[in-house]
Scaffold this active site. Structure first.
Site: not given
Ligand code: BDR
Ligand code: CA
Length: 299
Positions: A234
């Site tokens: 992500h």
């Molecule tokens: C986001 O949530 C976190 O767990 C990850 O680091 C990312 O920023 C994804 O939904």
């Protein structure tokens, strides 16, 4: 080479945050002015320590600051199932983080006020608490902010934390709403695009075979991440967009973030050519993973 882009990275490491930070440090296109930490994937103290661990791994000296320990209104709920117990999932040499010399919110304010003639890019990889607080404390900072680029939201409404909400927006929906209502130019990397970057085992093995300390750590962290429910890479997507925007397609919209009820943290787009938000839509996943591997192997 073109002049590098001045960025502040706000983060809650987090394994995908870790990969995003390494990608940023490995990229001469970016001049990382500072790392501001926030509570999200892990508690603030851990997030701050993890940023120091990663800076040590990358061999960099970027200043790191501790920020808000809680979302604006909601209690913090961390995510031990995705990022391992301490947020990075692997063991590190014994290390203590020094006391933060400045609060993350004050650092963001100071830098934005000092950069009115050459505005900075804020790269937000966690809940948006620090930036929302900075905007509340000192609205004049907007002049010193070129753009806010962020990982967050799910424009197709397929959340990863509630049925409709993504983790960063769900964790601090009030902060997200404040940032989207600020009028600042925003580039958004929602789950719709980041989910396209799931790491295949062959890629991971290729990273392992590069056999540098950074690649070894990336291999180990991502092995933990893949065994959980992490999904795509992500946070690195928005850093990759700063370096190689041609890997992405994007479309303009306005976005409202819901702050309460069953839909808290939901991001609702209104697609329009003059929208305030540029949302990433699709990524060339092979190109993205090649960029990532090439950059981190040079660290
Ligand atoms: C986001 O949530 C976190 O767990 C990850 O680091 C990312 O920023 C994804 O939904
Ligand atoms: Ca994150």
């Amino acid at each position: 080479m073109a002049k590098s882009l001045s960025v502040i990275i706000d983060t809650d490491p987090g394994i995908d945050d870790a990969i995003a930070l390494l990608l940023a440090w490995a990229s001469p296109e970016l001049n990382v002015l500072g790392i501001t930490t926030v509570a999200g994937n892990v508690e603030l103290e851990q997030s701050y320590l993890n940023a120091h661990r990663l800076r040590w791994l990358a061999g960099r000296r970027t200043p790191i600051y501790a920020g808000c320990p809680e979302p604006i209104l909601k209690p913090l709920k961390v995510t031990h199932t995705i990022h391992g117990r301490d947020g990075l999932g692997i063991s590190w040499p014994e290390m203590e983080a020094p006391e933060s010399s400045t609060h993350s919110v004050d650092f963001i304010i100071e830098q934005a006020l000092n950069h009115k003639n050459s505005p900075v890019t804020l790269c937000m990889l966690g809940p948006l608490t620090n930036l929302a607080m900075a905007l509340i404390l000192c609205p004049e900072i907007k002049e010193g902010i070129k753009q806010v680029v962020l990982m967050g939201g799910a424009l197709d409404n397929k959340g990863n934390t509630s049925p409709v909400a993504e983790f960063n927006f769900f964790t601090d929906p009030h902060a997200a709403a404040r940032v989207f209502d600020s009028g600042l130019p925003i580039v958004m990397s929602p789950l719709d695009v980041t989910r396209q970057t799931e790491v295949a085992e062959t890629w991971l093995n290729a990273v392992q075979s590069l056999d540098t300390p950074v690649c070894k750590a990336v291999y180990e962290m991502l092995s933990v991440y893949r065994s959980g429910t992490g999904g795509g890479l992500h946070d690195p997507c928005i850093v990759a967009w700063l370096i190689s925007p041609e890997l992405f397609t994007a479309k303009r919209c306005d976005v409202k973030v819901k702050v309460c009820g069953d839909r808290e943290g939901q991001s609702v787009p209104e697609w329009k050519d003059d929208g305030q938000v540029l949302s990433l839509i699709n990524v060339n996943a092979d190109g993205f993973l090649t960029l990532l591997k090439n950059r981190i192997q040079a660290l």
